[in-house]
Design a protein around this motif. Structure first.
Motif, PDB file in Angstrom:
ATOM      1  N   LYS A  68       0.857  -1.186   0.000  1.00  0.00           N
ATOM      2  CA  LYS A  68       0.000   0.000   0.000  1.00  0.00           C
ATOM      3  C   LYS A  68       0.889   1.229   0.000  1.00  0.00           C
ATOM      4  CE  LYS A  68      -4.119   2.096   1.744  1.00  0.00           C
ATOM      5  NZ  LYS A  68      -4.441   2.836   2.938  1.00  0.00           N
ATOM      6  N   GLU A  70       1.415   5.051   0.338  1.00  0.00           N
ATOM      7  CA  GLU A  70       0.732   6.085   1.098  1.00  0.00           C
ATOM      8  C   GLU A  70       1.580   7.347   1.156  1.00  0.00           C
ATOM      9  OE1 GLU A  70      -1.618   3.370   4.365  1.00  0.00           O
ATOM     10  OE2 GLU A  70       0.460   3.919   4.807  1.00  0.00           O
ATOM     11  N   LYS A 104      -1.399  -1.107  -4.018  1.00  0.00           N
ATOM     12  CA  LYS A 104      -2.641  -0.344  -3.953  1.00  0.00           C
ATOM     13  C   LYS A 104      -2.348   1.042  -3.395  1.00  0.00           C
ATOM     14  CE  LYS A 104      -5.697  -4.284  -3.211  1.00  0.00           C
ATOM     15  NZ  LYS A 104      -6.784  -4.847  -2.401  1.00  0.00           N
ATOM     16  N   ASN A 106      -4.662   4.980  -2.288  1.00  0.00           N
ATOM     17  CA  ASN A 106      -5.816   5.863  -2.343  1.00  0.00           C
ATOM     18  C   ASN A 106      -5.314   7.173  -2.926  1.00  0.00           C
ATOM     19  OD1 ASN A 106      -7.547   3.981  -1.189  1.00  0.00           O
ATOM     20  ND2 ASN A 106      -7.053   4.644   0.891  1.00  0.00           N
ATOM     21  N   GLU A 112      -5.428  11.083 -10.186  1.00  0.00           N
ATOM     22  CA  GLU A 112      -5.850   9.856 -10.859  1.00  0.00           C
ATOM     23  C   GLU A 112      -5.262   9.716 -12.267  1.00  0.00           C
ATOM     24  OE1 GLU A 112      -9.985   7.774 -12.435  1.00  0.00           O
ATOM     25  OE2 GLU A 112     -10.107   9.253 -10.820  1.00  0.00           O
ATOM     26  N   TYR A 120      -1.903   1.997 -13.187  1.00  0.00           N
ATOM     27  CA  TYR A 120      -2.857   1.707 -12.116  1.00  0.00           C
ATOM     28  C   TYR A 120      -4.279   1.763 -12.662  1.00  0.00           C
ATOM     29  CZ  TYR A 120       0.910   1.839  -8.786  1.00  0.00           C
ATOM     30  OH  TYR A 120       2.064   1.541  -8.106  1.00  0.00           O
ATOM     31  N   SER A 124     -12.175   1.326  -6.772  1.00  0.00           N
ATOM     32  CA  SER A 124     -13.284   1.751  -5.907  1.00  0.00           C
ATOM     33  C   SER A 124     -14.458   2.149  -6.791  1.00  0.00           C
ATOM     34  CB  SER A 124     -12.870   2.912  -5.003  1.00  0.00           C
ATOM     35  OG  SER A 124     -12.370   4.003  -5.749  1.00  0.00           O
ATOM     36  N   ASP A 130     -11.167  11.611   2.205  1.00  0.00           N
ATOM     37  CA  ASP A 130     -10.129  11.296   3.180  1.00  0.00           C
ATOM     38  C   ASP A 130      -9.481  12.634   3.505  1.00  0.00           C
ATOM     39  OD1 ASP A 130      -8.194  10.239   4.805  1.00  0.00           O
ATOM     40  OD2 ASP A 130      -7.165   9.119   3.236  1.00  0.00           O
ATOM     41  N   HIS A 135     -10.912  11.067  -2.968  1.00  0.00           N
ATOM     42  CA  HIS A 135      -9.949  10.035  -3.357  1.00  0.00           C
ATOM     43  C   HIS A 135     -10.641   8.899  -4.093  1.00  0.00           C
ATOM     44  CE1 HIS A 135      -7.532  11.942  -0.210  1.00  0.00           C
ATOM     45  NE2 HIS A 135      -6.501  11.195  -0.546  1.00  0.00           N
ATOM     46  N   THR A 137      -9.641   4.547  -4.848  1.00  0.00           N
ATOM     47  CA  THR A 137      -8.692   3.469  -4.592  1.00  0.00           C
ATOM     48  C   THR A 137      -8.245   2.902  -5.930  1.00  0.00           C
ATOM     49  OG1 THR A 137      -9.738   2.959  -2.485  1.00  0.00           O
ATOM     50  CG2 THR A 137      -8.336   1.245  -3.441  1.00  0.00           C
ATOM     51  N   GLN A 139      -5.108   0.224  -7.976  1.00  0.00           N
ATOM     52  CA  GLN A 139      -4.100  -0.816  -7.778  1.00  0.00           C
ATOM     53  C   GLN A 139      -3.416  -1.132  -9.098  1.00  0.00           C
ATOM     54  OE1 GLN A 139      -5.826  -4.447  -6.258  1.00  0.00           O
ATOM     55  NE2 GLN A 139      -6.294  -5.233  -8.281  1.00  0.00           N
TER      56      GLN A 139
END
Length: 142
Positions: A68, A70, A104, A106, A112, A120, A124, A130, A135, A137, A139
């Protein structure tokens, strides 16, 4: 010259937190109380230097068997020049070295398109908030 490395020393970690503070707290208004959280110790931190100047940062954790990404950020004055690609590549390589099959994240909705360009996909169904920022999600299979 662009260098991305794991932040493991006091100096490089200080650089990580300074970049994150500048981007998330000062620029985007994220409360300091949630920008730095209880998961800092379990993460692998990355710092990106451009010509010796701390310009980007991120962290990588393993969550439910997947990597993940972040707190991925590039200083405003440095965006749009491909630095994010270098940062994400370093995290993808680290995730692969740990035997992880997916990475993955967010993503803020304005980021995006960048993540779509580097492979990616949105997983979602709806954008979500958030820290008061929309946001999605995403992956990538490594």
């Amino acid at each position: 010259m662009i260098i991305v490395k794991k932040a493991v020393t006091e100096s490089t970690l200080k650089d990580v937190y300074q970049v994150r503070r500048t981007v998330f707290i000062e620029e985007q208004g994220v409360p300091a109380s949630i920008e730095i959280d209880e998961r800092e110790e379990e993460a692998v931190h990355f710092i990106l230097y451009e010509d010796g100047i701390p310009s980007g940062a991120a962290r990588l954790r393993v969550v439910h068997g997947a990597g993940k990404a972040e707190r991925v950020c590039i200083l405003l004055s440095k965006r749009g020049r491909g630095l994010g690609r270098h940062l994400m590549k370093a995290m993808e390589e680290e995730a692969e070295s740990q035997g992880l099959e997916f990475l993955k994240l967010n993503a803020q909705v304005q980021a995006e398109p960048f993540y779509l360009q580097i492979g990616y996909e949105v997983i979602s169904e709806e954008p979500f908030l958030d820290a008061g920022i929309k946001h999605v999600t995403m992956q990538k299979k490594l």
